[in-house]
Scaffold this active site. Sequence first.
Site, PDB file in Angstrom:
ATOM      1  N   CYS A   8       0.979  -1.035   0.105  1.00 17.31           N
ATOM      2  CA  CYS A   8      -0.027   0.023  -0.030  1.00 17.31           C
ATOM      3  C   CYS A   8       1.014   1.345  -0.055  1.00 17.31           C
ATOM      4  O   CYS A   8       1.831   1.032  -0.493  1.00 17.31           O
ATOM      5  CB  CYS A   8      -0.914  -0.132   1.262  1.00 17.31           C
ATOM      6  SG  CYS A   8      -0.293   0.248   2.849  1.00 17.31           S
ATOM      7  N   ARG A  14      -3.610  -0.474   5.148  1.00 20.36           N
ATOM      8  CA  ARG A  14      -4.216  -1.609   4.504  1.00 20.36           C
ATOM      9  C   ARG A  14      -3.162  -2.870   4.304  1.00 20.36           C
ATOM     10  O   ARG A  14      -3.577  -3.876   4.635  1.00 20.36           O
ATOM     11  CB  ARG A  14      -4.374  -1.049   2.998  1.00 20.36           C
ATOM     12  CG  ARG A  14      -5.633   0.024   3.287  1.00 20.36           C
ATOM     13  CD  ARG A  14      -5.875   0.633   1.658  1.00 20.36           C
ATOM     14  NE  ARG A  14      -4.807   1.608   1.636  1.00 20.36           N
ATOM     15  CZ  ARG A  14      -4.544   2.410   0.498  1.00 20.36           C
ATOM     16  NH1 ARG A  14      -5.544   2.428  -0.417  1.00 20.36           N
ATOM     17  NH2 ARG A  14      -3.780   3.311   0.331  1.00 20.36           N
ATOM     18  N   ASP A 163      -8.313   4.036   1.027  1.00 22.12           N
ATOM     19  CA  ASP A 163      -7.402   4.320   2.288  1.00 22.12           C
ATOM     20  C   ASP A 163      -8.144   4.780   3.469  1.00 22.12           C
ATOM     21  O   ASP A 163      -8.894   5.965   3.264  1.00 22.12           O
ATOM     22  CB  ASP A 163      -6.431   5.270   1.826  1.00 22.12           C
ATOM     23  CG  ASP A 163      -5.245   5.356   2.614  1.00 22.12           C
ATOM     24  OD1 ASP A 163      -5.029   4.590   3.738  1.00 22.12           O
ATOM     25  OD2 ASP A 163      -4.112   5.933   2.426  1.00 22.12           O
TER      26      ASP A 163
END
Length: 194
Positions: A8, A14, A163
Site C-alpha cells: 500500500c 491496508r 485508504d
Amino acid sequence: MNRILFVCTGNTCRSPMAEGIMRSILAEAGLSDIEVRSAGVSAYPGTPISDHAASVLSMKGSSGPSESTLLSQSLVDWADLVLTMTSSHKRHTIQLYPEAVDKVYTLKEYVQDDAGAAVKIAEIETLLTEVQLKQALSEPVTDEERRRIEELQQEVPSHDIADPYGGSLRMYQSAAQEIEECLIKLAAKLRANR
C-alpha cells in the site's frame, strides 16, 4: 507460490491489515507454509502501524507487523506474488521494478473471476502506460485515447481498496472487511492451485 507481498502507500493501514488477516486465514486453511509480508511504496521505515489498524487486527485475533517497511528490490525479489491495494500502487511498483511485471497485481484484480473485466483492465493498463510514456516524451495524448480510457474505467469496477488513513475506526473496519473478502478468495485460489 509460497511468498506473498502486500503493498500500500505507507505500510501503516491496508497492507499490514492484509498481512495479519492473511496469516490467520492461511493458518485456518492449513496453508501455513505460505509466507506473507507487507511494504509501502512511500513508507517511512520504522513508523508504527496505525492504532486503528492494530485495533482491527486485534479484534480479528490477528497481528500484523509492528512497524512499516519501504518497498525494496529485495522484497520484490523475495515475493512470488505482489498484491497491491490500488491500481496506482501497482503502476508505481511496476515502474520501480519492471522485471516484476508478471507477478504484480492489485489484490482485487488477482482474485476476480470475471474474464471480461480482466481483458478490459489489461487494455486500461496498456493505454495508461502509453499515455504516461507520451507525457514523459512531451507528446500529445489524443482525445480518442482519453475517451477510451474513460469508457473502460466506467465499465470496469474499481480495483482499489479505499485508504482509511486518518479516518475513524469504522472506516478501518470497512477497509479490513473488503480486504478480508478478497483474502478468503485468495486462499481458495491458492488451495485450488496446489
